[in-house]
Design a protein around this motif. Structure first.
Motif, PDB file in Angstrom:
ATOM      1  N   GLU A 112       0.982  -1.078   0.020  1.00 64.73           N
ATOM      2  CA  GLU A 112      -0.110   0.023  -0.067  1.00 64.73           C
ATOM      3  C   GLU A 112       0.941   1.288   0.093  1.00 64.73           C
ATOM      4  N   LYS A 113       1.854   1.211   0.449  1.00 55.91           N
ATOM      5  CA  LYS A 113       2.734   2.439   0.725  1.00 55.91           C
ATOM      6  C   LYS A 113       2.910   3.314  -0.466  1.00 55.91           C
ATOM      7  N   GLU A 114       3.041   2.650  -1.830  1.00 55.44           N
ATOM      8  CA  GLU A 114       3.159   3.459  -3.146  1.00 55.44           C
ATOM      9  C   GLU A 114       1.924   4.149  -3.536  1.00 55.44           C
ATOM     10  N   LYS A 115       0.764   4.117  -2.700  1.00 53.79           N
ATOM     11  CA  LYS A 115      -0.314   4.773  -2.926  1.00 53.79           C
ATOM     12  C   LYS A 115      -0.211   6.196  -2.357  1.00 53.79           C
ATOM     13  N   PHE A 116       0.833   6.648  -1.671  1.00 53.93           N
ATOM     14  CA  PHE A 116       0.939   7.866  -0.988  1.00 53.93           C
ATOM     15  C   PHE A 116       2.377   8.244  -1.373  1.00 53.93           C
ATOM     16  N   SER A 117       2.416   9.381  -2.174  1.00 59.72           N
ATOM     17  CA  SER A 117       3.669  10.153  -2.838  1.00 59.72           C
ATOM     18  C   SER A 117       4.424  10.599  -1.604  1.00 59.72           C
ATOM     19  N   SER A 118       3.621  11.146  -0.621  1.00 61.34           N
ATOM     20  CA  SER A 118       4.201  11.948   0.484  1.00 61.34           C
ATOM     21  C   SER A 118       4.609  11.029   1.861  1.00 61.34           C
TER      22      SER A 118
END
Length: 168
Positions: A112-118
């Motif tokens: 899931e981490k790739e879904k959040f650029s920040s």
């Protein structure tokens, strides 16, 4: 009869003054009972602790000392409270060696981490898993322990609390 009226008014005024003094003392005492964020973190109360959370805890836990500590670390609920706070970025800080004990967090990092650029992951020796929420300047604004969070909870929290990034 006039004397009785003056006494009655004096008693009412005295009662009012007493009530104001008592409420002021209670407010000062309750503020004096508040603990610092470091003391609260040492007790295990970190992050967005609202007093309503302590009330919910009281329904399941009968340890009065624990509930008292919770109330010393909470902030009053309001319409303008944490539900409207949005952050510019987040760091998931965790000890790489302890990750085996947190399969939900591992699953989030992998899927899931790739879904959040920040959002980024930072490995820190012996650190319990926590989200460090950042303001526009990249400064730490809030720290939230996520030891027992499910993957879905982390995902939902970040969707609600991180500013959406526009595609370039």
């Amino acid at each position: 009869m006039e004397a009785v009226g003056r006494i009655d008014r004096s008693l009412k005024m005295g009662t009012l003054i007493y009530a104001v003094i008592l409420s002021s003392l209670l407010f000062v005492c309750s503020r004096a009972e508040q603990l610092s964020s470091k003391e609260c973190e040492d007790l295990g109360f970190t992050g967005l602790a609202l007093c309503s959370d302590c009330n919910a805890l009281a329904e399941y836990v009968k340890d009065q000392e624990l509930l008292s500590d919770c109330r010393k670390c909470c902030t009053e609920d309001s319409d303008d409270s944490t539900s409207k706070i949005i952050y510019s970025g987040a760091i998931l800080e965790v000890c790489m060696r302890k990750l085996v004990f947190y399969p939900e967090i591992v699953s989030f990092i992998e899927d899931e981490k790739e879904k959040f650029s920040s959002f980024k992951v930072q490995y820190s020796f012996n650190a319990p898993p926590k989200l460090i929420m950042l303001d526009d300047a990249g400064q730490q604004k809030e720290t939230i322990r996520i030891d027992n969070w499910k993957r879905e909870h982390i995902l939902e929290f970040l969707r609600e609390k991180l500013k959406p990034t526009s595609a370039i």
